[in-house]
Design a protein around this motif. Structure first.
Motif, mmCIF file in Angstrom:
data_model
loop_
_atom_site.group_PDB
_atom_site.id
_atom_site.type_symbol
_atom_site.label_atom_id
_atom_site.label_comp_id
_atom_site.label_asym_id
_atom_site.label_seq_id
_atom_site.Cartn_x
_atom_site.Cartn_y
_atom_site.Cartn_z
ATOM 1 N N GLU A 180 2.648 -2.740 4.460
ATOM 2 C CA GLU A 180 3.673 -2.249 3.334
ATOM 3 C C GLU A 180 4.710 -1.525 3.034
ATOM 4 O O GLU A 180 5.830 -2.012 1.811
ATOM 5 N N ARG A 181 4.527 -0.339 2.924
ATOM 6 C CA ARG A 181 5.851 1.025 3.045
ATOM 7 C C ARG A 181 7.020 0.365 3.870
ATOM 8 O O ARG A 181 8.082 0.582 3.634
ATOM 9 N N TRP A 182 6.561 -0.355 4.488
ATOM 10 C CA TRP A 182 7.469 -0.964 5.847
ATOM 11 C C TRP A 182 8.299 -2.450 4.702
ATOM 12 O O TRP A 182 8.542 -3.413 5.830
ATOM 13 N N ARG A 183 7.627 -2.444 4.099
ATOM 14 C CA ARG A 183 8.546 -4.183 3.269
ATOM 15 C C ARG A 183 7.794 -4.810 3.885
ATOM 16 O O ARG A 183 8.172 -6.237 3.774
ATOM 17 N N PHE A 184 6.618 -5.068 4.696
ATOM 18 C CA PHE A 184 5.908 -6.283 4.630
ATOM 19 C C PHE A 184 5.221 -6.137 3.408
ATOM 20 O O PHE A 184 4.513 -5.915 2.746
ATOM 21 N N ASN A 185 5.375 -7.793 3.001
ATOM 22 C CA ASN A 185 3.899 -7.812 2.179
ATOM 23 C C ASN A 185 2.432 -8.253 2.243
ATOM 24 O O ASN A 185 2.253 -7.720 3.667
ATOM 25 N N ARG A 186 1.532 -7.776 1.249
ATOM 26 C CA ARG A 186 0.427 -7.652 1.801
ATOM 27 C C ARG A 186 -0.302 -9.150 2.719
ATOM 28 O O ARG A 186 -0.882 -8.966 3.112
ATOM 29 N N VAL A 187 -0.105 -10.063 2.387
ATOM 30 C CA VAL A 187 -0.773 -11.211 3.164
ATOM 31 C C VAL A 187 -0.642 -10.872 4.713
ATOM 32 O O VAL A 187 -1.261 -10.584 5.557
ATOM 33 N N SER A 240 -0.008 -7.908 5.946
ATOM 34 C CA SER A 240 -0.156 -7.137 6.658
ATOM 35 C C SER A 240 -1.572 -6.952 6.699
ATOM 36 O O SER A 240 -2.193 -6.025 8.151
ATOM 37 N N SER A 241 -2.291 -7.474 5.736
ATOM 38 C CA SER A 241 -4.225 -7.622 6.030
ATOM 39 C C SER A 241 -4.079 -8.331 7.373
ATOM 40 O O SER A 241 -5.643 -8.495 8.070
ATOM 41 N N LEU A 242 -3.140 -10.076 6.935
ATOM 42 C CA LEU A 242 -3.550 -10.908 8.003
ATOM 43 C C LEU A 242 -3.513 -10.429 9.612
ATOM 44 O O LEU A 242 -3.991 -10.151 10.689
ATOM 45 N N THR A 243 -2.211 -9.199 9.505
ATOM 46 C CA THR A 243 -2.068 -8.877 10.955
ATOM 47 C C THR A 243 -3.249 -7.517 11.220
ATOM 48 O O THR A 243 -3.169 -7.772 12.230
ATOM 49 N N VAL A 244 -3.702 -6.793 10.396
ATOM 50 C CA VAL A 244 -4.395 -5.477 11.226
ATOM 51 C C VAL A 244 -5.618 -6.953 11.222
ATOM 52 O O VAL A 244 -6.737 -6.149 12.420
ATOM 53 N N ALA A 245 -6.462 -7.257 10.520
ATOM 54 C CA ALA A 245 -7.484 -7.907 11.211
ATOM 55 C C ALA A 245 -7.736 -8.834 12.215
ATOM 56 O O ALA A 245 -8.020 -8.879 13.060
ATOM 57 N N LEU A 246 -5.990 -10.301 12.278
ATOM 58 C CA LEU A 246 -5.979 -10.043 13.643
ATOM 59 C C LEU A 246 -5.728 -9.272 14.938
ATOM 60 O O LEU A 246 -6.327 -9.476 16.330
ATOM 61 N N TYR A 266 -6.942 -7.586 1.477
ATOM 62 C CA TYR A 266 -5.842 -7.891 0.972
ATOM 63 C C TYR A 266 -6.511 -7.603 -0.845
ATOM 64 O O TYR A 266 -5.594 -7.580 -1.499
ATOM 65 N N TYR A 267 -7.723 -8.182 -1.536
ATOM 66 C CA TYR A 267 -7.857 -7.456 -2.523
ATOM 67 C C TYR A 267 -8.427 -6.029 -3.113
ATOM 68 O O TYR A 267 -8.790 -5.696 -3.626
ATOM 69 N N ARG A 268 -8.272 -5.243 -2.082
ATOM 70 C CA ARG A 268 -8.387 -4.069 -2.223
ATOM 71 C C ARG A 268 -8.052 -3.067 -3.907
ATOM 72 O O ARG A 268 -8.740 -2.314 -3.799
ATOM 73 N N GLY A 269 -6.916 -3.824 -3.738
ATOM 74 C CA GLY A 269 -6.928 -3.177 -5.257
ATOM 75 C C GLY A 269 -8.220 -3.622 -6.749
ATOM 76 O O GLY A 269 -7.216 -2.440 -7.427
ATOM 77 N N LEU A 270 -8.356 -4.806 -6.988
ATOM 78 C CA LEU A 270 -9.438 -4.882 -7.780
ATOM 79 C C LEU A 270 -10.191 -3.952 -7.849
ATOM 80 O O LEU A 270 -10.483 -3.704 -9.018
ATOM 81 N N PHE A 271 -11.031 -3.119 -6.636
ATOM 82 C CA PHE A 271 -11.683 -2.421 -6.937
ATOM 83 C C PHE A 271 -11.627 -1.060 -8.351
ATOM 84 O O PHE A 271 -11.702 -0.849 -8.464
ATOM 85 N N THR A 272 -10.082 -0.352 -7.732
ATOM 86 C CA THR A 272 -9.356 0.554 -8.700
ATOM 87 C C THR A 272 -9.000 -0.092 -9.620
ATOM 88 O O THR A 272 -9.212 0.632 -11.046
#
Length: 358
Positions: A52-59, A61-67, A161-167
């Motif tokens: 995401e710091r490389w300007r990829f959106n959260r969807v 980045s999350s999908l790429t890591v999981a795949l 994708y929803y990791r910010g909700l816990f914080t």
């Protein structure tokens, strides 16, 4: 009234543990993939943050890591399956050697057990039939295992994708010093779980390499498959090593027909395991998993009873998280002492002496 309040308190605590265990057992098919996904999310969320710091959106980045992880796991399963097929082609040879061993040692078994040769042979056939039935049963659940793996990566995507909700939840429910303490507990817990899983993966690869070198030196057949077998079982403390060493010892003796080679392989594997546990684990995993052997063993037994092999692995960092939570609570902080791995201090003279001696 205070006495009854004490009883009600601990009855409520006992009821909580009973209900929790029941839910864990009944909902195992749903909770086990979710637990694995949660642990993987703790390990992989720094990678998603970097994307995401490389300007990829959260969807993305999350999908790429999981795949990517999903593909790697499928490749690992395919590789292990191909090695298993190669190993299964040699079953006829192994079966013949087992029959020869049975005939060789049947007289000795008759003297030791007091049973007749026909009875021993019947027990032998029954045991082999049960073992074969268990093997084909495990192959039969392969489809459900693949669906569980797919479900796990779906959970992983949502956790990332929803990791910010816990914080946000912590910030909305706590404030001041209490907020800082909850954040500290959450941070330490996530660090312990992620370091444990990363360290376990590295140690598994290290044990596979050491085992492969040992098998190559002694010329053991199917060295790669057996190395993977030892490394995977090495993940389970105490029980895994015992099973792996016994199986490898028997297979080595069966295929090489030499007690010397079998004992040599066993000794080298033991030395490799000692080096890994006493040098590799402190350097790679660190000292955060400072739990004594009793609670590690209990977590393996309870985890195996509740969630099978997954529970044997996942319940160990859970015990470490419980220890952190106890240390953060002033009322329960003394209970955390029982989880520590430090050796107890030697007894003083006053503690050893009896009242009469005093």
């Amino acid at each position: 009234m205070q006495k009854y309040a004490f009883i009600r308190k601990y009855n409520s605590l006992l009821l909580f543990f009973i209900l929790t265990t029941s839910v864990l057992v009944v909902a195992k098919d749903v909770l086990v993939p979710m637990a694995w996904a949660f642990y993987f999310a703790l390990v992989l969320y720094p990678l998603a943050n970097r994307m995401e710091r490389w300007r990829f959106n959260r969807v993305f980045s999350s999908l790429t890591v999981a795949l990517v992880l999903f593909i790697l796991v499928l490749l690992l399963i395919a590789f292990f399956s191909s090695e298993l097929i190669g190993f299964s082609k040699d079953v006829s040879f192994t079966s013949e050697r087992l029959q020869q061993m049975f005939k060789t040692y049947s007289q000795w078994l008759q003297q030791v057990s007091g049973l007749q040769v026909d009875q021993i042979e019947q027990y032998w056939k029954t045991g082999m039939e049960k073992l074969g039935g268990w093997f084909f049963k495990e192959l039969g659940v392969l489809g459900s295992s693949l669906s569980a793996i797919t479900l796990m990566f779906v959970y992983l995507f949502f956790f990332l994708y929803y990791r910010g909700l816990f914080t946000q939840f912590i910030a909305a429910n706590y404030s001041g010093a209490q907020l800082e303490r909850v954040r500290e507990i959450s941070l330490r817990s996530s660090q312990i779980a992620s370091s444990y899983l990363r360290g376990t993966l590295v140690l598994t690869l290290l044990m596979a390499l050491l085992s492969l070198i040992v098998f190559w030196i002694f010329g053991v057949r199917h060295a790669l498959f057996l190395a993977l077998f030892v490394a995977v079982l090495n993940i389970i403390p105490y029980i895994g090593n015992l099973i792996a060493f016994v199986v490898v010892f028997l297979l080595t003796y069966i295929t090489k027909d030499s007690w010397g080679i079998a004992l040599g392989v066993l000794a080298c594997l033991y030395v490799a395991n000692v080096l890994q546990e006493n040098i590799g684990r402190p350097l790679i995993v660190g000292t955060e998993m400072d739990i004594n052997g009793f609670f590690v063993f209990v977590s393996v037994v309870v985890g195996g009873a509740v969630w099978g092999i997954s529970g044997m692995v996942l319940f160990i960092p859970l015990v470490a998280v419980i220890k952190i939570a106890l240390q953060a609570n002033e009322h329960w902080k003394p209970a955390a002492i029982f989880f520590g791995s430090g050796a107890p201090p030697p007894a003083t003279k006053a503690e050893i002496e009896t009242p009469a001696e005093k």
